[in-house]
Structures are given as C-alpha cells and as structure tokens.
Design an enzyme around this catalytic site. Structure first.
Site, PDB file in Angstrom:
ATOM      1  N   SER A 104       0.972  -1.075   0.051  1.00 10.71           N
ATOM      2  CA  SER A 104       0.121   0.048  -0.032  1.00 10.71           C
ATOM      3  C   SER A 104       0.609   1.188  -0.099  1.00 10.71           C
ATOM      4  O   SER A 104       1.705   1.371  -1.045  1.00 10.71           O
ATOM      5  CB  SER A 104      -1.121   0.044   1.305  1.00 10.71           C
ATOM      6  OG  SER A 104      -1.992   1.039   1.258  1.00 10.71           O
ATOM      7  N   ASP A 243      -2.432   6.509  -3.578  1.00 10.66           N
ATOM      8  CA  ASP A 243      -1.336   5.927  -2.890  1.00 10.66           C
ATOM      9  C   ASP A 243      -0.921   4.918  -3.833  1.00 10.66           C
ATOM     10  O   ASP A 243      -1.220   4.389  -4.794  1.00 10.66           O
ATOM     11  CB  ASP A 243      -1.532   5.264  -1.573  1.00 10.66           C
ATOM     12  CG  ASP A 243      -2.692   3.998  -1.410  1.00 10.66           C
ATOM     13  OD1 ASP A 243      -3.445   3.815  -2.291  1.00 10.66           O
ATOM     14  OD2 ASP A 243      -2.784   3.409  -0.445  1.00 10.66           O
ATOM     15  N   ASP A 245      -0.974   1.377  -4.167  1.00  6.71           N
ATOM     16  CA  ASP A 245      -1.879   0.439  -4.497  1.00  6.71           C
ATOM     17  C   ASP A 245      -3.312   0.817  -4.885  1.00  6.71           C
ATOM     18  O   ASP A 245      -4.090   0.150  -5.416  1.00  6.71           O
ATOM     19  CB  ASP A 245      -2.106  -0.922  -3.562  1.00  6.71           C
ATOM     20  CG  ASP A 245      -2.943  -0.380  -2.077  1.00  6.71           C
ATOM     21  OD1 ASP A 245      -2.919   0.728  -2.009  1.00  6.71           O
ATOM     22  OD2 ASP A 245      -3.443  -1.341  -1.762  1.00  6.71           O
ATOM     23  N   ASP A 247      -5.815   2.335  -3.420  1.00  8.13           N
ATOM     24  CA  ASP A 247      -7.101   2.438  -2.600  1.00  8.13           C
ATOM     25  C   ASP A 247      -7.349   3.699  -1.720  1.00  8.13           C
ATOM     26  O   ASP A 247      -8.584   4.019  -0.965  1.00  8.13           O
ATOM     27  CB  ASP A 247      -7.279   1.039  -1.773  1.00  8.13           C
ATOM     28  CG  ASP A 247      -6.369   0.981  -0.491  1.00  8.13           C
ATOM     29  OD1 ASP A 247      -5.294   1.841  -0.618  1.00  8.13           O
ATOM     30  OD2 ASP A 247      -6.330  -0.015   0.089  1.00  8.13           O
TER      31      ASP A 247
END
Length: 445
Positions: A104, A243, A245, A247
């Site tokens: 993430s 960010d 990833d 989400d």
C-alpha cells in the site's frame, strides 16, 4: 483465537525479513490453496494474482504462484493493477479468490500479501485462521495430475478502466476541468490518468514513472507536497493523490489546500443527503475528526465509529445497511459503486458531488472546522505500552473532559503505537500527545 501472521490488511513486512520471504510466501500460497480446494471441493479453483510496482513483486509473485499451483489451484496473473482492480476482476471473472501483492502506502522495501474471497470481498477472519492453521502443517505438493496451471491475462487494465468510468453518471463529463493526478509511482500509473482523460478532463500526470524503487517516495496520498506544488504550477482546478496500490485518496484544490478522507466523505454524504439518496448514515473510525461528526449531526445524518482499518468500516456499513464511510487516511467507501475502497472511484464520486451541489471543495468543507488533532507514532521495542500509559492516560482524559479525547492504538502494519489527541485547542492536544508519547517511549528503557 489471535492471528499469528495476518494483520488488519493481510500479511505485511520488510522484504527479506520473515514473513516476507520467498520461502514463507511459497508456503502461504500453498496453505491458502489447500484451504480453497477443501472449501470448494473443486480440483482446480482459479485465483487471480495482481501486484503493485515494487521490485520485490516479481519474486513474491513467482513464490505465490508456485505455492498455489502446488496446492492444485489455477492462477491468472494480471501484472501491475490497483488493489480495488483485483477485487473487481475477482468478482467480474467469477473467480474463487484474488490476491494482491502490495504494501500500500509503505516504502518500496516493504511488501505484503492481501487476499480477497469470492466476489472480491474481504477475506473472513475464520478463513484467515484456517490458512494460518494450514501453515503449521507440512507442505505436500499435489501429484502431477492434480497440479494447477498459471497464465497471464490480457486486457485486465482496460477492463478495470471501463469499470471505473461506469461508476460516473452517464449524463456528466469532466470537460473543462484540469486535474493533476499523482499516481505515487504505483499501481495506478497506467490506469488513473486514462480514466480521468477519457471522461473529458485535461490531465497532468505526476508520480507516473515507476522504477520498482520509487513507489510512494515523496509522492502520493501520504506525501501531498509534490502534488500541491504541481497544482499551483499548472494552475489546475484540483489535484488527485492516490497511494501505491490505489485504494486511498487525498485531494488538493486550486489554492493548494489539502482535503483528507474525512472531508471527502463529508462532501459525498452532503450531496447524497441533499438529494435524499444517502442510505442510512456514515461510518467513520475512532480517528475520525469530531468536527465532521458534529457537522453530520446538524444534517440529521447518523454517524458510527468503527475500529481503525477499512475492513472494520466495511463490517459496520454492512451491519447497518449503509453505503458511505471511510477514514481520514483516504480510504473512502461507496458500496453502491464498489465493494471495497477505491481511490479513483472515490474521486469520481467527489467530483460528481461537487457538480451536484454547485460548489467547490473549499465552500462545501467550510461547513465545519476540524478539531485540532495531534498524532504521534511511537516505535515499539517490546515494551508493555498499555501498562506504561495507564496513569498518564487517566490524567489526559480528566484534563480533556468535555473538550476532546485520546485514542491509543497499535498499528496493524508496523511496530508502532499511534497516539492521537483531539481537543478544541491545538496547544492542549499537542501537550497531551507529547506527554503520552514520551511516557510510552521511555518505558522501553
């Protein structure tokens, strides 16, 4: 039963250090595969594997693929794709499960493994415990006739782009808007700019050149200074920060002001409430600013606080039968659009809400003033931070009675305890946050 390997968002850590090693990820894939086969009574269930842009993704992808196929599971590989894209394709392709290789918002030297169940939903705690139990058993490769196959699929990015666009109203477009889109050198680098451009916006992309080593490095939702400067430089209407990833979402207005998840959730909730389309209320977390809660109360919108972590927000939304919620950190959930947090789709919902309200971010968010919050992360060295903080916590709560609150919580992704103090006066919040953090830190000796 406490989980040994799974945190609040899968298994995560520094690459090369247990558990983020090829050996462990190989066995994790095998354990997850055996649990899947046992549940489905299917000789060859199919699992989708995606990843972000970290250099370690190649290694972990190969290890995970080997473990799953050794357990008799077929594997589809997408290459770099946002986490919510994996959730979507797991559902759209009617697959047994999905796996995302990502840490993430963490730096490139971290990585992690996140699982999605059938339908692209978060993996149940009970299934995670089954996988952990299977990890304690010897790994026994299935006979050759029972091994799974693996192949890369084409068009995954294009399918996800079209899905994101489908969540935007058919009678609207983004023509006339100039957006700076910060992809954090992460999994949205080839996705987000196309979504906004194809909906009509003029797009300036930053953080869109991943090297494997620069994900989240001075870019993205956890570092908005680069985006703020770019918005001012290009005289854009808004900046969009995702960010690594994809989400999380933060936004910046034309003056360079940053708007966090709390404020963006409020924009969406206000627009839906004005149209009578807000189903139930809004779910935040224990970290959600009290200012937002009070502003929702003025609109007679119910509000609930879940534990920190989008999985707990999701659980409360489902329990209440509500649709909108999230965290100040940028996880925004609109369950009528997607069943997980999605930075791109959340941004489209914010832009739609602003158009419906006929206002910009600054004017909508002027409805409420955030209570000053001071957040300090204290790195743990094995100390009993709960026992150490008992006395100072009582003193703080007495001093803040009627004026604020204290939240202490361990991170689910790194060895730190987060000290958050919220008060109607910044000096007061900072004073008690520093005192509590100092006591916890000194307890390590």
């Amino acid at each position: 039963m406490a989980r040994k390997y799974f945190g609040t968002d899968g298994v995560r850590g520094e690459v090369g250090q247990f558990p983020i090693t090829p050996e462990f990820v190989l066995k994790l894939g095998y354990a997850a595969g055996r649990v899947l086969v046992n549940h489905e009574n299917d000789s060859h269930p199919t699992v989708l594997i995606g990843k972000d842009t970290r250099i370690s993704g190649y290694m972990l992808e190969a290890a995970l693929q080997a473990g799953l196929t050794a357990a008799g599971v077929n594997v589809l590989l997408t290459g770099p794709l946002p986490t919510p894209g994996i959730a979507y394709l797991t559902r759209a392709l009617r697959l047994s499960a999905g796996v995302m290789i990502s840490a993430s918002h963490n730096p490139y030297h971290d990585n992690g493994i996140k699982f999605f169940a059938e339908g692209g939903k978060k993996l149940d705690d009970a299934i995670e415990l089954e996988i952990e139990a299977m990890l304690e058993q010897p790994m026994e490769t299935r006979p050759s006739r029972e091994l799974g196959r693996a192949r890369r699929i084409d068009g995954a990015a294009e399918r996800y782009i079209e899905f994101c666009k489908s969540t935007f109203p058919n009678d609207r477009d983004l023509k006339g808007l100039k957006l700076v889109v910060d992809c954090a050198h992460g999994a949205t680098y080839h996705i987000a700019p196309k979504v906004f451009h194809e909906l009509g916006a003029e797009v300036v992309t930053i953080g869109g050149e991943p090297t494997g080593y620069n994900i989240n490095d001075k870019v993205g939702a956890t570092y908005t200074k680069t985006l703020q400067a770019a918005v001012l430089q290009h005289e854009a209407d808004y900046g969009v920060a995702l960010d690594g990833d994809g989400d999380r979402l933060m936004m910046v207005d034309r003056k360079g002001q940053v708007y966090d998840g709390d404020q963006l959730i409020y924009v969406i909730a206000k627009a839906r409430a004005a149209k009578g389309e807000l189903k139930g209320g809004v779910v935040g977390t224990v970290m959600t600013n009290m200012g937002m809660e009070l502003a929702l109360q003025k609109m007679a919108v119910p509000f609930g606080r879940a534990k920190v972590g989008d999985r707990y927000v999701l659980e409360m939304l489902h329990s209440n039968g509500w649709q909108v919620g999230g965290e100040a950190s940028g996880h925004v959930l609109c369950l009528d659009k997607h069943n997980t947090g999605d930075g791109i789709i959340s941004c489209l919902q914010v832009l739609t809400s602003l158009a419906e309200l006929g206002q910009d971010l600054a004017s909508v968010c002027r409805d409420w003033q955030p209570f000053p919050q001071t957040l300090i992360n204290v790195r743990l060295k094995g100390q009993d931070w709960k026992a150490a903080s008992t006395d100072v916590l009582k003193s703080a709560e007495t001093a803040l009675q009627g004026r604020g609150r204290v939240v202490l919580r361990p991170s689910g992704t790194e060895p730190v305890v987060r000290v958050m103090v919220e008060a109607d006066d910044h000096a007061l919040s900072e004073k008690w946050a520093r005192e509590i953090a100092a006591v916890i830190e000194s307890s390590a000796g």
